[in-house]
Design a protein around this motif. Structure first.
Motif, PDB file in Angstrom:
ATOM      1  N   PHE A   1       0.819  -1.203   0.000  1.00 58.43           N
ATOM      2  CA  PHE A   1       0.000   0.000   0.000  1.00 58.43           C
ATOM      3  C   PHE A   1       0.857   1.260   0.000  1.00 58.43           C
ATOM      4  O   PHE A   1       0.526   2.245  -0.664  1.00 58.43           O
ATOM      5  CB  PHE A   1      -0.955   0.034   1.197  1.00 58.43           C
ATOM      6  CG  PHE A   1      -2.094  -0.955   1.120  1.00 58.43           C
ATOM      7  CD1 PHE A   1      -2.228  -1.854   0.067  1.00 58.43           C
ATOM      8  CD2 PHE A   1      -3.039  -0.995   2.124  1.00 58.43           C
ATOM      9  CE1 PHE A   1      -3.278  -2.768   0.015  1.00 58.43           C
ATOM     10  CE2 PHE A   1      -4.096  -1.894   2.086  1.00 58.43           C
ATOM     11  CZ  PHE A   1      -4.215  -2.781   1.028  1.00 58.43           C
ATOM     12  N   LYS A   2       1.948   1.257   0.748  1.00 57.97           N
ATOM     13  CA  LYS A   2       2.816   2.439   0.789  1.00 57.97           C
ATOM     14  C   LYS A   2       3.372   2.749  -0.593  1.00 57.97           C
ATOM     15  O   LYS A   2       3.375   3.904  -1.025  1.00 57.97           O
ATOM     16  CB  LYS A   2       3.955   2.233   1.790  1.00 57.97           C
ATOM     17  CG  LYS A   2       3.481   2.297   3.224  1.00 57.97           C
ATOM     18  CD  LYS A   2       4.602   2.068   4.211  1.00 57.97           C
ATOM     19  CE  LYS A   2       4.019   2.108   5.626  1.00 57.97           C
ATOM     20  NZ  LYS A   2       4.979   1.774   6.637  1.00 57.97           N
ATOM     21  N   GLU A   3       3.833   1.732  -1.292  1.00 51.64           N
ATOM     22  CA  GLU A   3       4.378   1.949  -2.631  1.00 51.64           C
ATOM     23  C   GLU A   3       3.275   2.273  -3.631  1.00 51.64           C
ATOM     24  O   GLU A   3       3.452   3.138  -4.498  1.00 51.64           O
ATOM     25  CB  GLU A   3       5.197   0.736  -3.068  1.00 51.64           C
ATOM     26  CG  GLU A   3       6.443   0.557  -2.195  1.00 51.64           C
ATOM     27  CD  GLU A   3       7.373  -0.521  -2.699  1.00 51.64           C
ATOM     28  OE1 GLU A   3       7.611  -0.580  -3.926  1.00 51.64           O
ATOM     29  OE2 GLU A   3       7.861  -1.301  -1.860  1.00 51.64           O
ATOM     30  N   ALA A   4       2.142   1.608  -3.526  1.00 51.77           N
ATOM     31  CA  ALA A   4       1.035   1.850  -4.458  1.00 51.77           C
ATOM     32  C   ALA A   4       0.473   3.264  -4.312  1.00 51.77           C
ATOM     33  O   ALA A   4       0.087   3.884  -5.309  1.00 51.77           O
ATOM     34  CB  ALA A   4      -0.068   0.814  -4.242  1.00 51.77           C
ATOM     35  N   ARG A   5       0.448   3.785  -3.080  1.00 51.56           N
ATOM     36  CA  ARG A   5      -0.032   5.160  -2.870  1.00 51.56           C
ATOM     37  C   ARG A   5       0.805   6.170  -3.651  1.00 51.56           C
ATOM     38  O   ARG A   5       0.298   7.194  -4.089  1.00 51.56           O
ATOM     39  CB  ARG A   5       0.011   5.522  -1.382  1.00 51.56           C
ATOM     40  CG  ARG A   5      -1.182   5.098  -0.606  1.00 51.56           C
ATOM     41  CD  ARG A   5      -1.153   5.683   0.824  1.00 51.56           C
ATOM     42  NE  ARG A   5      -2.336   5.293   1.540  1.00 51.56           N
ATOM     43  CZ  ARG A   5      -2.400   4.253   2.364  1.00 51.56           C
ATOM     44  NH1 ARG A   5      -1.339   3.511   2.588  1.00 51.56           N
ATOM     45  NH2 ARG A   5      -3.523   3.958   2.978  1.00 51.56           N
TER      46      ARG A   5
END
Length: 154
Positions: free
Chosen positions: A122-126
């Motif tokens: 999620f951190k990278e996808a955000r």
């Protein structure tokens, strides 16, 4: 659920999955196969609805970016592993020993996957998806998840 971005929506469903894993864990700890099978059904339904909608409305959009390819492939591979475990648990011919071993493996893999998604994916996808896209994908995910539940009598 109110309209929210893809990540808030997914975390809400992750919390549901954690609760269902707890219920399943309680039943398998007692080595009560009928109770475990009953606790497995809502977990299986939730995982199937979640995986289909998540792959379509998060993983595929993230795969459009070079930096998102490996992230999505890894997450999809974990979904596939969980699908295989659910097939074993759904097979009425599976003996008790294998059933309970696979049940514990499914719980462990599910909890690992949720933690890894929230802390890494999620951190990278955000960073890859802009805010309007995150909002749009949240709505699409929720609609598909609800359609799956409606179709499967949840």
């Amino acid at each position: 659920m109110s309209q929210s971005d893809i990540f808030s929506t997914l975390i809400h469903h992750h919390d549901i999955q954690r609760k269902l894993c707890q219920d399943f864990q309680h039943a398998i700890t007692q080595q009560d196969r009928p109770k475990a099978e009953s606790a497995f059904i809502p977990l299986k339904n939730e995982l199937e609805a979640h995986a289909a909608a998540e792959e379509r409305h998060l993983y595929v959009p993230v795969m459009a970016f070079d930096d998102g390819l490996e992230l999505s492939r890894h997450a999809i591979a974990e979904h596939h592993e969980m699908d295989e475990m659910m097939a074993v648990l759904s097979d009425r011919r599976t003996g008790d020993e294998r059933f309970f071993k696979t049940a514990q493996e499914l719980i462990d893999e599910t909890l690992h996957h949720l933690k890894e998604e929230e802390n890494e994916f999620f951190k990278e996808a955000r960073e890859l998806l802009d805010k309007p896209t995150q909002e749009r994908l949240g709505k699409l995910y929720q609609a598909e998840h609800q359609a799956f539940e409606d179709k499967h009598g949840e």
